[in-house]
Design an enzyme around this catalytic site. Structure first.
Site, short mmCIF file in Angstrom:
data_model
loop_
_atom_site.label_atom_id
_atom_site.label_comp_id
_atom_site.label_asym_id
_atom_site.label_seq_id
_atom_site.Cartn_x
_atom_site.Cartn_y
_atom_site.Cartn_z
N HIS A 184 0.87 -1.19 0.00
CA HIS A 184 0.00 0.00 0.00
C HIS A 184 0.90 1.23 0.00
O HIS A 184 1.18 1.81 1.06
CB HIS A 184 -0.91 -0.02 1.23
CG HIS A 184 -1.92 1.08 1.26
ND1 HIS A 184 -3.12 0.97 1.91
CD2 HIS A 184 -1.92 2.32 0.72
CE1 HIS A 184 -3.81 2.10 1.78
NE2 HIS A 184 -3.09 2.93 1.06
N THR A 211 -4.08 4.59 8.74
CA THR A 211 -4.47 3.32 8.13
C THR A 211 -5.88 3.46 7.58
O THR A 211 -6.59 4.40 7.92
CB THR A 211 -4.40 2.17 9.15
OG1 THR A 211 -4.64 0.92 8.50
CG2 THR A 211 -5.42 2.36 10.26
N GLU A 224 -2.66 -1.75 -3.27
CA GLU A 224 -3.83 -1.03 -2.78
C GLU A 224 -3.47 0.41 -2.49
O GLU A 224 -2.32 0.74 -2.19
CB GLU A 224 -4.42 -1.72 -1.55
CG GLU A 224 -3.53 -1.70 -0.32
CD GLU A 224 -4.20 -2.38 0.88
OE1 GLU A 224 -5.00 -3.30 0.67
OE2 GLU A 224 -3.90 -1.98 2.00
N HIS A 274 -8.30 -6.16 7.32
CA HIS A 274 -8.14 -5.13 8.35
C HIS A 274 -8.43 -5.73 9.72
O HIS A 274 -9.56 -6.06 10.04
CB HIS A 274 -9.02 -3.90 8.13
CG HIS A 274 -8.47 -2.69 8.84
ND1 HIS A 274 -7.61 -1.82 8.25
CD2 HIS A 274 -8.62 -2.25 10.12
CE1 HIS A 274 -7.26 -0.86 9.10
NE2 HIS A 274 -7.87 -1.11 10.25
N ASP A 275 -7.39 -5.87 10.51
CA ASP A 275 -7.44 -6.39 11.88
C ASP A 275 -7.83 -7.86 11.96
O ASP A 275 -8.18 -8.35 13.05
CB ASP A 275 -8.39 -5.55 12.75
CG ASP A 275 -7.77 -4.21 13.13
OD1 ASP A 275 -6.59 -3.98 12.78
OD2 ASP A 275 -8.46 -3.39 13.77
#
Length: 237
Positions: A43, A100, A70, A190-191
Site C-alpha cells: 500500500h 491506516t 492497494e 483489516h485487523d
C-alpha cells in the site's frame, strides 16, 4: 481455497525507521512466498512512509504469486499501477495523511469516478477490487461500477469478536451473500488475526482472499515468519 496475501508495509516501516535496507523488503516478500503465502500486498502512500514507489517497481519482476497494490487512486497511484500491472488493484478511500484505512468507499456518491477507474484498470488486464463496508447499497454500487471484487473492511468484526463472535460476523455473512449474488469475488482485510481469522473463514468459506499485514508481522516477532504464515494458512484450511 482462500488465498493469504501478506501485506508487507510494516516491514518497510521498520526499514525506513533506521535507513539502509534492513530488513530487506524484497527478501521478506520472497520469503513469504516461500513459506506458503499465495500473494503479496503493498500500500504505497504519497509520503512513502512505508512502502516506496521504488519498492513496488522492484518487487513486480521478482514475485511468483499474486501481486496486489492497494491505495487511494490519485494520479500518481494510477500511473504506478498501470506501469507495474499487478494482478489486482484494491482501491481505498484514504486521505493522504491517514494512518491506516478506516472506512469503505461511498460507492454510490463516487460511482462515476469508480466506474471510470474500473474501465481503465480492466482495459489494462488488472483485476479490480473496491474496499467497502457491509452496507448492501455500497456493495451493489460497487457492482454497478464494474468491480471484479470487493474487499470487506473487517475492523468492526475484529472489535466485536471477543464479546460476541456470532454478532460480529453476522453482517459480514450477509454482505458476503450479497456480493456473491451480484457475481463479484470477495476479499477481506483489516485487523484479521490468529485470534479471529478461523471463525471468520468458517462463516464465509467462499472468501477468495484475505490481506493481512499488521497482525501477521506482529505475530512473526514472536513465532518467526515461517511459522506465522503456516498458522494463518491453517486458519484458512
Amino acid at each position: 481455497m482462500t488465498k493469504l496475501s501478506v501485506n508487507i508495509n510494516k516491514v518497510a516501516t521498520l526499514r525506513n525507521a533506521r535507513g539502509g535496507n534492513n530488513p530487506d523488503v524484497e527478501k521478506v516478500a520472497l520469503d513469504c512466498e516461500r513459506f506458503g503465502a499465495e500473494g503479496i500486498t503493498v500500500h504505497p502512500r504519497p509520503d512513502e512512509r512505508h512502502i516506496r514507489y521504488a519498492d513496488v517497481y522492484a518487487l513486480r519482476p521478482l514475485l511468483k504469486t499474486e501481486f496486489n497494490i492497494e491505495g487511494y487512486p490519485s494520479k500518481e497511484f494510477i500511473d504506478l499501477v498501470l506501469k507495474v500491472k499487478p494482478h489486482q488493484v484494491t482501491l481505498v478511500p484514504d486521505a493522504p495523511d491517514q494512518i491506516t484505512s478506516n472506512a469503505g468507499w461511498d460507492t454510490k456518491t463516487n460511482q462515476s469516478f469508480l466506474a471510470d477507474l474500473m474501465e481503465t484498470f480492466g482495459n489494462a488486464g488488472i483485476r479490480t477490487s473496491i474496499f467497502v463496508g457491509t452496507d448492501a447499497e455500497m456493495i451493489e454500487y460497487a457492482a454497478k461500477a464494474g468491480a471484479d471484487r470487493v474487499e470487506l473492511y473487517t475492523e468492526p468484526y475484529a472489535s466485536l469478536y471477543l464479546e460476541s463472535p456470532e454478532a460480529a460476523v453476522a453482517p459480514f455473512v450477509e454482505a458476503a451473500k450479497i456480493t456473491r449474488s451480484l457475481g463479484m469475488g470477495l476479499n477481506a482485510g483489516h485487523d484479521l488475526s490468529l485470534v479471529n481469522l478461523k471463525y471468520f473463514h468458517e462463516s464465509i468459506p467462499w472468501l477468495d482472499e484475505v490481506s493481512i499485514g499488521h497482525a501477521l508481522i506482529c505475530d512473526a516477532l514472536y513465532l518467526g515468519l515461517e511459522k506465522t504464515i503456516k498458522e494463518y494458512k491453517t486458519c484458512l484450511h
